[in-house]
Write a protein that holds these residues in place. Structure first.
Motif, PDB file in Angstrom:
ATOM      1  N   ASP A 112      -2.793  -6.117   6.298  1.00  0.00           N
ATOM      2  CA  ASP A 112      -2.111  -5.142   7.164  1.00  0.00           C
ATOM      3  C   ASP A 112      -0.658  -5.544   7.382  1.00  0.00           C
ATOM      4  N   HIS A 113      -0.410  -6.843   7.507  1.00  0.00           N
ATOM      5  CA  HIS A 113       0.968  -7.313   7.707  1.00  0.00           C
ATOM      6  C   HIS A 113       1.845  -6.971   6.503  1.00  0.00           C
ATOM      7  N   LEU A 114       1.342  -7.218   5.308  1.00  0.00           N
ATOM      8  CA  LEU A 114       2.164  -7.022   4.115  1.00  0.00           C
ATOM      9  C   LEU A 114       2.398  -5.542   3.795  1.00  0.00           C
ATOM     10  N   ILE A 115       1.377  -4.692   3.993  1.00  0.00           N
ATOM     11  CA  ILE A 115       1.578  -3.285   3.644  1.00  0.00           C
ATOM     12  C   ILE A 115       2.527  -2.592   4.612  1.00  0.00           C
TER      13      ILE A 115
ATOM     14  N   ALA B 201     -23.529   3.990   2.414  1.00  0.00           N
ATOM     15  CA  ALA B 201     -23.594   5.256   1.669  1.00  0.00           C
ATOM     16  C   ALA B 201     -22.215   5.748   1.254  1.00  0.00           C
ATOM     17  N   GLY B 202     -21.398   4.847   0.728  1.00  0.00           N
ATOM     18  CA  GLY B 202     -20.109   5.249   0.192  1.00  0.00           C
ATOM     19  C   GLY B 202     -18.908   4.762   0.956  1.00  0.00           C
ATOM     20  N   ALA B 203     -19.101   4.270   2.191  1.00  0.00           N
ATOM     21  CA  ALA B 203     -18.005   3.715   2.986  1.00  0.00           C
ATOM     22  C   ALA B 203     -18.541   2.471   3.683  1.00  0.00           C
ATOM     23  N   TYR B 204     -17.891   1.325   3.485  1.00  0.00           N
ATOM     24  CA  TYR B 204     -18.469   0.052   3.893  1.00  0.00           C
ATOM     25  C   TYR B 204     -17.521  -0.735   4.782  1.00  0.00           C
ATOM     26  N   ARG B 205     -18.115  -1.426   5.753  1.00  0.00           N
ATOM     27  CA  ARG B 205     -17.319  -2.262   6.640  1.00  0.00           C
ATOM     28  C   ARG B 205     -17.274  -3.674   6.085  1.00  0.00           C
ATOM     29  N   HIS B 206     -16.108  -4.064   5.630  1.00  0.00           N
ATOM     30  CA  HIS B 206     -15.869  -5.437   5.184  1.00  0.00           C
ATOM     31  C   HIS B 206     -14.748  -6.039   6.026  1.00  0.00           C
ATOM     32  N   HIS B 207     -14.679  -7.352   6.019  1.00  0.00           N
ATOM     33  CA  HIS B 207     -13.586  -8.021   6.720  1.00  0.00           C
ATOM     34  C   HIS B 207     -12.313  -7.905   5.885  1.00  0.00           C
ATOM     35  N   VAL B 208     -11.278  -7.354   6.475  1.00  0.00           N
ATOM     36  CA  VAL B 208      -9.987  -7.246   5.800  1.00  0.00           C
ATOM     37  C   VAL B 208      -9.045  -8.275   6.421  1.00  0.00           C
ATOM     38  N   PRO B 209      -8.557  -9.238   5.657  1.00  0.00           N
ATOM     39  CA  PRO B 209      -7.670 -10.266   6.211  1.00  0.00           C
ATOM     40  C   PRO B 209      -6.451  -9.650   6.901  1.00  0.00           C
ATOM     41  N   ALA B 210      -6.010 -10.266   7.973  1.00  0.00           N
ATOM     42  CA  ALA B 210      -4.868  -9.751   8.732  1.00  0.00           C
ATOM     43  C   ALA B 210      -3.611  -9.679   7.882  1.00  0.00           C
TER      44      ALA B 210
ATOM     45  N   ALA C 237      -3.748   1.762  -2.263  1.00  0.00           N
ATOM     46  CA  ALA C 237      -3.816   0.987  -3.504  1.00  0.00           C
ATOM     47  C   ALA C 237      -3.163  -0.374  -3.310  1.00  0.00           C
ATOM     48  N   LEU C 238      -2.067  -0.398  -2.568  1.00  0.00           N
ATOM     49  CA  LEU C 238      -1.397  -1.667  -2.272  1.00  0.00           C
ATOM     50  C   LEU C 238      -2.317  -2.576  -1.462  1.00  0.00           C
TER      51      LEU C 238
ATOM     52  N   GLU D  69       9.677  -2.389   2.678  1.00  0.00           N
ATOM     53  CA  GLU D  69       9.813  -2.120   1.250  1.00  0.00           C
ATOM     54  C   GLU D  69       8.625  -1.335   0.705  1.00  0.00           C
ATOM     55  N   PHE D  70       7.444  -1.553   1.290  1.00  0.00           N
ATOM     56  CA  PHE D  70       6.235  -0.866   0.843  1.00  0.00           C
ATOM     57  C   PHE D  70       5.957   0.391   1.650  1.00  0.00           C
ATOM     58  N   LEU D  71       6.093   0.294   2.958  1.00  0.00           N
ATOM     59  CA  LEU D  71       5.671   1.375   3.841  1.00  0.00           C
ATOM     60  C   LEU D  71       6.473   2.645   3.600  1.00  0.00           C
ATOM     61  N   THR D  72       7.737   2.509   3.228  1.00  0.00           N
ATOM     62  CA  THR D  72       8.589   3.682   3.043  1.00  0.00           C
ATOM     63  C   THR D  72       8.644   4.162   1.600  1.00  0.00           C
ATOM     64  N   ALA D  73       7.995   3.450   0.688  1.00  0.00           N
ATOM     65  CA  ALA D  73       8.031   3.841  -0.722  1.00  0.00           C
ATOM     66  C   ALA D  73       6.909   4.837  -0.974  1.00  0.00           C
ATOM     67  N   TYR D  74       7.251   6.112  -1.065  1.00  0.00           N
ATOM     68  CA  TYR D  74       6.228   7.144  -1.195  1.00  0.00           C
ATOM     69  C   TYR D  74       5.638   7.167  -2.594  1.00  0.00           C
TER      70      TYR D  74
END
Length: 452
Positions: free
Chosen positions: A87-90, A75-84, A337-338, A94-99
């Motif tokens: 999380d590692h890349l985000i 109903a609008g929010a779904y559990r899918h498998h997110v590759p590890a 978005a990333l 360089e990404f985590l601190t770029a607001y």
């Protein structure tokens, strides 16, 4: 957030720098009656770090972890498998601190990522162009209604009964301040949607028709006749997609001539995380791009002819005069978005289609099995990975009973539409690639026992 303790000397030094004699001076504008005279009641006093960790861990254990039980919530929010790797890349610095790219010349990585994100979203939604994301699906839906008002100069929006009620609620809240008239309805517990009824409502005052695809009951319909009817009255068709994985298997709204397509991108790259933060998707036809809210990143070359990225369009309040802005949304869900973009990149077009096929096949098998349970009727006959069941008794108590047994059976329509008696027995069930055959069998057996 890390705990950074300050000593009394530290505080005195800071107050001296800003010319305040005490911390109380910082709150002189707060009325005396609104200030606390002491600590907040019922909160524990000082505790060691170890004690706090144990307490918080004990609280966390009271939650039911989605990955540890049969899970059929949607109903609008779904559990899918997110590759590890997502999380590692985000979490790279360089990404985590770029607001947000306030200074594009030093935010090239962020801008390039958003440029790629826009391309992916536009192709997924079937639109000419997409922006650099919104807060979430519900606010993107409202922004589309506001955009239709600006384009058509009309103030009446027709909202399908199949639109998620939380999205409708957000639209109602915002319409209080814009004067938009919202024509809303509740869904009917049947296999057919309300497209014919929507077409009959369109008149010369209509700015847009908003329809969810697939809708809140999981139903899928051809939007082409509705788009034609809207355009015949010079109104816009807005399509809302809450499950983007579905677009790996079914036609995109843009292909059916929807003018604006918005959605929730949580399914790709973003976990459930208690309802947020999520990421809103927003695409439209090219001719409406200057009325699109948010920001648009573009590609260019610098003075030396090297490839570079810029903010091509930014019609938000922080960049232009308030009365000229298309939205008061002043940022975007950049990190989400990333995550979306990385997950989409890892899948690719072929991978997304395979993922969608797995979801659909699992949902079909689950629907067929659950429909065999006495007291269960399958309502939705055309669906992707989510369908609605009509139980022989009210669904909310059934859901609670099954939750006590460690089975998250789905979302009861009575919860989404309190007071709507005709919907009380409805249960929305979602099946993704994370759902096993054993999970389905466990749910079927439990339903059979509870409904007996």
């Amino acid at each position: 957030m890390r705990y950074l303790p300050l000593t009394p000397t530290d505080r005195e030094s800071m107050l001296a720098v800003i010319g305040a004699s005490s911390i109380d001076d910082l709150f002189v504008d707060v009325p005396e009656e609104a200030r606390l005279s002491g600590p907040i009641a019922d909160l524990p006093g000082h505790a060691s770090e170890l004690a706090v960790e144990r307490h918080m861990t004990a609280l966390a254990r009271r939650n039911t972890v989605a990955g540890e039980v049969p899970f059929f919530l949607g109903a609008g929010a779904y559990r899918h498998h997110v590759p590890a790797s997502v999380d590692h890349l985000i979490q790279r610095g360089e990404f985590l601190t770029a607001y947000t790219p306030y200074q594009p010349e030093i935010a090239q990585g962020t801008l390039q990522m958003l440029f790629e994100f826009q391309t992916q979203v536009a192709r997924l939604l079937g639109t000419d162009v997409a922006n650099a994301s919104m807060y979430d699906g519900s606010t993107a839906c409202w922004e589309a209604i506001g955009m239709a008002r600006r384009i058509t100069r009309r103030g009446k929006a027709i909202l399908s009964g199949g639109l998620h009620p939380h999205y409708v609620s957000v639209a109602r809240t915002m319409a209080k301040y814009t004067g938009d008239q919202l024509d809303t309805a509740s869904p009917v517990l049947s296999a057919q949607g309300d497209l014919d009824a929507l077409i009959a409502k369109i008149d010369d005052d209509t700015s847009c028709v908003v329809v969810q695809y697939p809708d809140i009951l999981g139903r899928i319909a051809d939007l082409t006749p509705l788009a034609d009817a809207c355009h015949a009255k010079k109104a816009l068709l807005i399509a809302v997609v809450t499950e983007p994985v579905a677009l790996g298997a079914i036609r995109s709204p843009g292909e059916m001539d929807a003018d604006i397509v918005v959605g929730e991108g949580q399914s790709l790259g973003v976990g459930l995380q208690f309802g947020g933060p999520y990421v809103g998707l927003f695409g439209c036809k090219d001719k409406y791009v200057r009325q699109m809210p948010g920001r648009l990143c573009g590609e260019t070359v610098d003075a030396d002819g090297r490839r570079g990225f810029v903010l091509t369009l930014s019609t938000r309040e922080q960049h232009i005069r308030r009365e000229k802005a298309t939205s008061n949304i002043c940022t975007n869900s950049g990190l989400c978005a990333l995550a979306f973009s990385i997950h989409m990149t890892l899948l690719g077009e072929a991978g997304l289609r395979r993922l969608a096929a797995i979801n659909h096949a699992g949902a079909v098998a689950a629907a067929e099995r659950l429909a065999q349970v006495p007291g269960v009727e399958l309502v939705t006959d055309r669906f992707f990975n989510e369908f609605t069941l009509n139980l022989s008794q009210e669904a909310r108590p059934v859901v609670r009973t099954l939750a006590d047994r460690g089975i998250l059976a789905g979302v009861s329509l009575g919860r989404l539409y309190p007071g709507e008696g005709d919907l009380a027995n409805g249960l929305v069930v979602a099946v993704t690639e994370t759902t096993t055959a054993e999970d389905v069998e466990t749910l079927a057996a439990a339903l059979q026992e509870v409904l007996a």
